[in-house]
Write a protein that holds these residues in place. Sequence first.
Motif, short mmCIF file in Angstrom:
data_model
loop_
_atom_site.label_atom_id
_atom_site.label_comp_id
_atom_site.label_asym_id
_atom_site.label_seq_id
_atom_site.Cartn_x
_atom_site.Cartn_y
_atom_site.Cartn_z
N THR A 37 -14.69 20.31 -20.41
CA THR A 37 -14.71 20.73 -19.01
C THR A 37 -13.39 20.46 -18.31
OG1 THR A 37 -15.71 18.60 -18.55
CG2 THR A 37 -17.19 20.48 -18.60
N VAL A 38 -12.47 19.76 -18.98
CA VAL A 38 -11.27 19.31 -18.29
C VAL A 38 -10.38 20.48 -17.87
CG1 VAL A 38 -9.12 18.01 -18.56
CG2 VAL A 38 -11.28 17.05 -19.37
N MET A 39 -10.16 21.42 -18.79
CA MET A 39 -9.19 22.46 -18.52
C MET A 39 -9.58 23.38 -17.37
SD MET A 39 -7.00 21.40 -20.20
CE MET A 39 -5.67 21.67 -21.32
N SER A 40 -10.86 23.55 -17.18
CA SER A 40 -11.27 24.49 -16.13
C SER A 40 -11.34 23.84 -14.75
CB SER A 40 -12.62 25.08 -16.50
OG SER A 40 -13.56 24.05 -16.64
N ALA A 41 -11.05 22.54 -14.67
CA ALA A 41 -11.16 21.86 -13.38
C ALA A 41 -10.05 22.33 -12.44
CB ALA A 41 -11.07 20.35 -13.58
N ASP A 42 -10.40 22.54 -11.19
CA ASP A 42 -9.39 22.86 -10.17
C ASP A 42 -9.85 22.31 -8.82
OD1 ASP A 42 -11.37 24.55 -9.27
OD2 ASP A 42 -10.53 26.32 -10.24
N GLY A 43 -9.26 22.82 -7.77
CA GLY A 43 -9.56 22.30 -6.44
C GLY A 43 -11.04 22.27 -6.09
N ARG A 44 -11.77 23.17 -6.69
CA ARG A 44 -13.20 23.22 -6.38
C ARG A 44 -13.95 22.01 -6.93
NH1 ARG A 44 -14.10 28.97 -8.86
NH2 ARG A 44 -12.59 27.99 -10.21
N ASN A 45 -13.31 21.30 -7.85
CA ASN A 45 -13.99 20.14 -8.43
C ASN A 45 -13.84 18.87 -7.61
OD1 ASN A 45 -13.39 22.02 -10.88
ND2 ASN A 45 -15.00 20.60 -11.54
N ILE A 46 -13.08 18.96 -6.56
CA ILE A 46 -12.95 17.76 -5.71
C ILE A 46 -14.30 17.43 -5.09
CG2 ILE A 46 -11.96 16.89 -3.57
CD1 ILE A 46 -9.35 18.06 -4.40
N ASP A 47 -14.64 16.18 -5.18
CA ASP A 47 -15.97 15.72 -4.76
C ASP A 47 -15.88 15.28 -3.29
OD1 ASP A 47 -18.28 14.34 -4.28
OD2 ASP A 47 -18.34 13.40 -6.26
N PHE A 48 -16.20 16.20 -2.40
CA PHE A 48 -15.99 15.91 -0.98
C PHE A 48 -16.94 14.85 -0.45
CE2 PHE A 48 -13.86 19.99 -1.42
CZ PHE A 48 -12.66 19.70 -0.79
N GLU A 49 -18.11 14.84 -1.00
CA GLU A 49 -19.08 13.84 -0.55
C GLU A 49 -18.55 12.43 -0.82
OE1 GLU A 49 -23.58 12.88 -1.67
OE2 GLU A 49 -23.06 15.01 -1.80
N THR A 50 -18.10 12.22 -2.06
CA THR A 50 -17.54 10.93 -2.41
C THR A 50 -16.29 10.64 -1.58
OG1 THR A 50 -18.36 11.26 -4.64
CG2 THR A 50 -16.75 9.52 -4.34
N MET A 51 -15.54 11.68 -1.30
CA MET A 51 -14.33 11.51 -0.53
C MET A 51 -14.63 10.95 0.85
SD MET A 51 -11.48 14.43 -0.74
CE MET A 51 -10.89 14.73 0.90
N ASP A 52 -15.61 11.53 1.51
CA ASP A 52 -16.00 11.03 2.83
C ASP A 52 -16.44 9.59 2.74
OD1 ASP A 52 -15.47 13.42 3.94
OD2 ASP A 52 -17.56 14.12 4.03
#
Lengths: 487, 152
Positions: free
Chosen positions: A434-449
Amino acid sequence: MKFGHEYEQVLASEGFPEQWLNSAIDYKYLKKCIKKVHRQLLALGLDGETLSHLSGWVEQPDFKVKPLQHHDYYSAAQPDLNTISEEFTPQLRILVDAQTGQPLDATLTPETKATLQGLAQHEMILAGRKEHLGTRIEPVDESESGSDSHGTPKDRVSSITELPADARWVQVPLASAQRFFDLLAPKLEDLEALRAAETRKLEEEILDLGDAVENVVEPVREGFEAKREISYRDLYFWREMFRLYLESPIFYSESEQNRGPLTFAKAKERLEAYDKQLRETGLLSKMKTPAARQAAKQFLDLNVDILKIMHFQEVNARAMVKILKKFDKQTHLEGRLFLKSLRDKYPELVPPEGSKKIVPSGFANSIARDLHAEIASKILAIVPQLDDWNCPVCYAMAWRPVSLGCCRSVFCIRCIIKLQDEGMKRCPCCNKETVMSADGRNIDFETMDFLEKYFPLEVKRRQKENEKAQLVRDYGEEFVKPSCTVM
Amino acid sequence: MSAPLPKRIIKETERLQNEPVPGISAQPHDDNARYFDVMVEGPGGSCYEGGVFNLELFLPDDYPMCPPRIRFLTRIYHPNIDRLGRICLDVLKNNWSPALQIRTILLSIQALLGAPNPEDPLNEAVAKQWKENQSEAIETAREWTKLYAQKN
């Protein structure tokens, strides 16, 4: 110091509540009971030697053996140890000659004794098989016992009846021994009830304290700017306070090598060390709001309370085990069977047999375990710890948090970029590609907050590091090296 | 050393010291925190039981993006370990993941001692013996353990 004395002293000096003391095991009185039993046995002509001689083969077979046929017993009140726990009556069983009433044990020659012993064991095995404990003596018949395993129990019974020798089991009910157990049993009920009640009470206290802590550490929401400075710093004090607590939990060890509840002595040592740590770091006095200080004090008090009930239960469990051992030793009656049945009835009370490890015994054990879990989930969990939000690759805070979507692991964005640069396609934790397909959409906003809310300082620091690392990646090491430093 | 030690290595080392794995120890060198002296006890019930095996472990600059380099220093009779002490273990090669750690790798090595795999040999001679006459191979492993892997 003798245990009896030590026990009395602990009960007297530790300031236990009156209600607890009423439930405590009356060690002294029980000891007297044992003496009485001992005297009673002597009066029956059963001194220690005879008894220990007997106990070699008056061993009980498997105690789970259920209904017994009583026709072979000259027995008083309760005919036999017909099963487990509650119905248990202490008794002594002697082999007597049916005609004369003479005990056979003491007067037999060594040869006969050996034969009897062999027979008794043989019969016991058999008894276990057909749930029949009564026995008559028969001469050893090698050929028959050899093929015995194939014979049905019925065959066996008929062969037993042909016996020449006439010997029976006799049971001597022992009133004073009965008294001993009558005294002990309700105490155990009391202790169990006390354990349950105190645990409940402490659990409630834990819940209350959890609310209090939540109120004082709740990170500031929008629009509460005025309070910001204060609670934000308190959050860090609380985190440090709980981190120290988690590092060396007071009632329960979570280290890989010796996981499990701690003894009272060890727990006390740890609580003292913790208290000292708090003093030395001045964490308590640094707390800004009175409510926070109050809650912190409450937290310490709670631990002291747990320690106290743990001490009380532990010393009682020890008293119980000791008194039963004494009973066994002095009377050679089956006190250990009582102990065994207790184990089935109150698994929390008595440490399992043969456990040589120094574990706190009994109720104390379960109190330590339960309340440790309560504190961890209801109080400590309110303040998240940094270690729980680390990236599993670099062990620094997972900022910015990235979820690959394959498993629940959260990585920091730097590590994912590095993995992509290295061409490592698989998720470090679950091995999916799954690593190669990761991009900005994979940022975990919930955890970020969440991280921004609870770890504002760490987030700031990590953000700077990330920016620097990005520059290094884009323009090379030289770019970020300071070329000039103003001293 | 030029670059400062990554946080990850510091934390791993700390934990190895504070909460050692039973039967395993790893001690970093004073002058090189990426180089460890490792000691692994032969697992109970295996032909290496009672043996204490020394290994060296090195964390390359790229760690944890690449696996640690590990080698047996103590001689050992094992189909997946060659005469130079190199180890044939998937997690040390293709199956390495940066979420693995020194402690998990050492546990894997200890497990490898408990379950030799002659089907995927590194040491052909030993593997051959292991397949053809297992009891003799096990006996040899036992002897070697007595001969080379005793605590001193």
